[in-house]
Design an enzyme around this catalytic site. Sequence first.
Site, PDB file in Angstrom:
ATOM      1  N   GLY A  13       0.804  -1.215   0.000  1.00 46.64           N
ATOM      2  CA  GLY A  13       0.000   0.000   0.000  1.00 46.64           C
ATOM      3  C   GLY A  13       0.835   1.262   0.000  1.00 46.64           C
ATOM      4  O   GLY A  13       0.619   2.179  -0.813  1.00 46.64           O
ATOM      5  N   GLY A  73       9.455  -3.396   2.691  1.00 45.74           N
ATOM      6  CA  GLY A  73       9.026  -4.780   2.536  1.00 45.74           C
ATOM      7  C   GLY A  73       8.812  -5.496   3.853  1.00 45.74           C
ATOM      8  O   GLY A  73       9.454  -5.186   4.864  1.00 45.74           O
ATOM      9  N   TYR A 141       4.503  -8.394  15.636  1.00 46.82           N
ATOM     10  CA  TYR A 141       4.800  -7.418  14.576  1.00 46.82           C
ATOM     11  C   TYR A 141       5.546  -6.225  15.150  1.00 46.82           C
ATOM     12  O   TYR A 141       6.557  -5.774  14.584  1.00 46.82           O
ATOM     13  CB  TYR A 141       3.490  -6.972  13.926  1.00 46.82           C
ATOM     14  CG  TYR A 141       3.628  -5.781  13.005  1.00 46.82           C
ATOM     15  CD1 TYR A 141       4.282  -5.897  11.785  1.00 46.82           C
ATOM     16  CD2 TYR A 141       3.111  -4.536  13.367  1.00 46.82           C
ATOM     17  CE1 TYR A 141       4.422  -4.805  10.942  1.00 46.82           C
ATOM     18  CE2 TYR A 141       3.240  -3.446  12.532  1.00 46.82           C
ATOM     19  CZ  TYR A 141       3.900  -3.573  11.326  1.00 46.82           C
ATOM     20  OH  TYR A 141       4.036  -2.490  10.500  1.00 46.82           O
TER      21      TYR A 141
END
Length: 272
Positions: A13, A73, A141
């Site tokens: 995005g 990435g 994350y």
Amino acid sequence: MSQVVLITGASGGVGRMMRTRLAREGRVLRLLDVVRPEDPAEGEAVEIIEASVTDAAAMRAACEGVEAVIHLGGISVEAPWDGILSANIDGTRVVLEAARDAGVARVVLASSNHAAGFYDLDNAPEGGLPADAFPRPDTYYGVSKVAMEALGSLFHDRYGIDVTALRIGSCFEKPWDRRSLWTWMSPDDGARLLEACLATPEPGFRVVWGISRNTRRWWSLAEGEAIGYHPQDDSEMYAAELLGDAVDDGPQGPEERLAGGKFCFTPLGEHM
């Protein structure tokens, strides 16, 4: 000679939004993603590479002749640990090692507010929560973004690579809920921030918030301003559309008061 800038995660995005905004005369964007980026339009100065950031040989080849790397990435939400470890942590190591071996002078890392997700609005001093506040990750994350920042610091101190880690809030075309009114970074400001990272004379190693000049922000802009980032957009232009006739439009409950929002409560290691 053209400036070659490698962008990993170019099909994601943020990568897609930055592709046109970072186009400049005298600059070639080398676009890399495991999902093949769109072929260049007529006159577009881009090179396309279909590869993973975990592929050491592909990354070494991609970094040849590059002046700067913008590393976007990886996995962008909570996910099982093995995938996070491979794509986000080991992938960042591979990118930085390839940049070092190719003599790349400057790397920009897409960190995240989730590296500091458990900071509460009440923790913010006057002027806003510093961009380099000690990590308080909210998920696996978030942990991967802390590791990303640590790797950037390591490669700066050991090899002299200039590294700027961006704790990005919510980079979308427009905010979509009340919380995003203070976490939003407009795509145009995102490009301004990246340009500042590419242009600042001596970045060293820095951590910077990736947000716009939002009226409701509680994260500091000082670290970005120090490298020449002067955001121009304000999410307040969308407030009436999002809030309607709401009287109490401040943070409501921990999901809106914590920097990491709902990530602070999502089950660890589960796909979002």
